[in-house]
Design a protein around this motif. Structure first.
Motif, PDB file in Angstrom:
ATOM      1  N   LEU A 107      37.857  62.078  30.612  1.00  0.00           N
ATOM      2  CA  LEU A 107      36.645  62.373  31.384  1.00  0.00           C
ATOM      3  C   LEU A 107      37.026  63.356  32.474  1.00  0.00           C
ATOM      4  O   LEU A 107      37.969  63.118  33.233  1.00  0.00           O
ATOM      5  CB  LEU A 107      36.061  61.104  32.007  1.00  0.00           C
ATOM      6  N   GLN A 109      35.408  65.811  35.693  1.00  0.00           N
ATOM      7  CA  GLN A 109      34.251  66.062  36.548  1.00  0.00           C
ATOM      8  C   GLN A 109      34.390  67.432  37.211  1.00  0.00           C
ATOM      9  O   GLN A 109      35.436  67.753  37.775  1.00  0.00           O
ATOM     10  CB  GLN A 109      34.143  64.954  37.613  1.00  0.00           C
ATOM     11  N   ALA A 131      34.337  63.432  27.875  1.00  0.00           N
ATOM     12  CA  ALA A 131      33.133  63.400  28.717  1.00  0.00           C
ATOM     13  C   ALA A 131      33.234  64.549  29.708  1.00  0.00           C
ATOM     14  O   ALA A 131      34.166  64.596  30.519  1.00  0.00           O
ATOM     15  CB  ALA A 131      33.010  62.069  29.439  1.00  0.00           C
ATOM     16  N   CYS A 133      31.516  66.199  32.787  1.00  0.00           N
ATOM     17  CA  CYS A 133      30.570  65.751  33.816  1.00  0.00           C
ATOM     18  C   CYS A 133      30.359  66.829  34.867  1.00  0.00           C
ATOM     19  O   CYS A 133      31.313  67.221  35.557  1.00  0.00           O
ATOM     20  CB  CYS A 133      31.079  64.469  34.470  1.00  0.00           C
ATOM     21  N   ASN A 134      29.134  67.331  34.987  1.00  0.00           N
ATOM     22  CA  ASN A 134      28.757  68.243  36.075  1.00  0.00           C
ATOM     23  C   ASN A 134      29.575  69.538  36.038  1.00  0.00           C
ATOM     24  O   ASN A 134      30.014  70.029  37.069  1.00  0.00           O
ATOM     25  CB  ASN A 134      28.944  67.555  37.430  1.00  0.00           C
ATOM     26  N   VAL A 245      27.203  65.353  30.808  1.00  0.00           N
ATOM     27  CA  VAL A 245      26.271  64.776  31.780  1.00  0.00           C
ATOM     28  C   VAL A 245      26.150  65.696  32.992  1.00  0.00           C
ATOM     29  O   VAL A 245      27.057  66.448  33.318  1.00  0.00           O
ATOM     30  CB  VAL A 245      26.691  63.355  32.234  1.00  0.00           C
ATOM     31  N   HIS A 280      28.269  60.418  40.076  1.00  0.00           N
ATOM     32  CA  HIS A 280      29.022  59.156  40.067  1.00  0.00           C
ATOM     33  C   HIS A 280      29.072  58.500  41.437  1.00  0.00           C
ATOM     34  O   HIS A 280      29.299  57.297  41.542  1.00  0.00           O
ATOM     35  CB  HIS A 280      30.442  59.405  39.554  1.00  0.00           C
ATOM     36  N   PHE A 287      25.961  55.583  36.378  1.00  0.00           N
ATOM     37  CA  PHE A 287      26.920  56.553  35.841  1.00  0.00           C
ATOM     38  C   PHE A 287      27.955  55.841  34.971  1.00  0.00           C
ATOM     39  O   PHE A 287      28.211  56.242  33.830  1.00  0.00           O
ATOM     40  CB  PHE A 287      27.609  57.309  36.980  1.00  0.00           C
ATOM     41  N   ILE A 291      28.737  56.149  30.858  1.00  0.00           N
ATOM     42  CA  ILE A 291      30.081  56.505  30.392  1.00  0.00           C
ATOM     43  C   ILE A 291      30.661  55.381  29.544  1.00  0.00           C
ATOM     44  O   ILE A 291      31.241  55.617  28.464  1.00  0.00           O
ATOM     45  CB  ILE A 291      31.009  56.809  31.583  1.00  0.00           C
TER      46      ILE A 291
END
Length: 304
Positions: A107, A109, A131, A133-134, A245, A280, A287, A291
């Motif tokens: 994951l 971010q 994943a 994220c953003n 996401v 998150h 969040f 996930i």
């Protein structure tokens, strides 16, 4: 309660600090999750609450401070060209080997999601899902999105930003106050900022080599070595299941992450209503629920 282990790993001419959170009661088949922080150079602190996934899902969660920031070794005299995505891909690879991880999830971010994509296009054998994220798929898309959001700020805030950027006075209190207006709309809508975010930001500001070299002085004035980065034309090489996401008010606007959705074969997306870049921190339970469901679906799955 989960068990936490901290340590360091030799890397290049320094070391990488890591933190491993192991669940008290492991879930059979639940694969470890490696968490990649943003910045570049923002340290892992603002992502600390993802360690709760250890007890919530029965899986091991690995954080680390990337080379050059946080508790890892700092290299303020390193040449600018040494700070590349490849450096951090190699660091991830070394960390996975050092910790003896087999099949696992990643994951990432913000910049961590960009790094996660850089890792996934190389198709590492043990990666089971990703994943993102953003995160943007290119810095040009990121800059264009930031410009659109900036144009929606109050005019006096826009004027202050432009005036100081043109003058080169981006450390002026007026400029910093203007950037905070943007941050409270599009980076983290929790006011005051959560302590975990403050901790990461303070570490970056104390020794900003990586962030300033690769990105620039802030989130929307991108003049660093990453300004021409893109992974758009390589995304068809991502073969693992991928979750993308973002927040409704994210500085990573829909146009910045759309290429992930369009070009990765096995992909899905989720937008957190009312959230922004640090979804998150703004909606931590929701969040982690999103996930956790994605990870559980892909535990033990072979790569495509």
């Amino acid at each position: 309660m989960s068990r936490i282990t901290e340590g360091t790993m030799p890397f290049r001419d320094g070391h990488t600090w890591y933190r491993v959170t192991e669940p008290d009661t492991p879930t059979p088949g639940a694969l470890p999750l490696v968490v990649l922080h943003g910045g570049p150079g923002m340290a892992h602190d603002y992502l600390r609450n993802l360690a709760a996934l250890a007890d919530e899902t029965g899986r091991t969660v690995v954080h680390h401070d990337q080379y050059g920031c946080g508790r890892s070794s700092h290299h303020p005299d390193a040449p600018a060209e040494s700070w590349t995505p490849q450096l951090f891909v190699e660091e991830y690879t070394a960390l996975v080997a050092h910790l003896g991880l087999d099949d696992h999830h990643v994951l990432g971010q913000s910049w961590g999601g960009m790094l996660g994509a850089e890792i996934a296009v190389r198709q590492p054998e043990r990666l089971r899902s990703l994943a993102i994220c953003n995160s943007p798929a290119s810095m040009q898309l990121w800059v264009e999105g930031a410009a659109e959001l900036r144009a929606e700020l109050p005019q006096d805030v826009q004027d202050a930003l432009t005036r100081h950027e043109e003058a080169g006075t981006v450390d002026d209190p007026e400029y910093l106050a203007a950037t905070q207006v943007f941050y409270e709309r599009h980076v983290c809508r929790v006011v005051p900022m959560p302590q975990d975010f403050v901790d990461s930001e303070e570490q970056m500001e104390a020794e900003p080599t990586v962030y300033h070299t690769m990105n620039g002085p802030n989130e929307f004035h991108v003049i660093g070595t990453m300004r021409d980065w893109t992974i758009v034309d390589r995304l068809d090489q991502v073969t693992v299941p991928t979750l993308v996401v973002a927040g409704e008010h994210d500085e990573a606007t829909p146009a910045t992450w759309q290429p992930f959705v369009e070009r990765i074969a096995d992909v899905r997306q989720h937008v957190f209503s009312g959230a922004s870049h640090c979804s998150h921190l703004e909606q931590p339970e929701e969040f982690r629920r999103v996930i956790a469901a994605f990870l559980a679906e892909h535990d033990g799955q072979p790569t495509g």
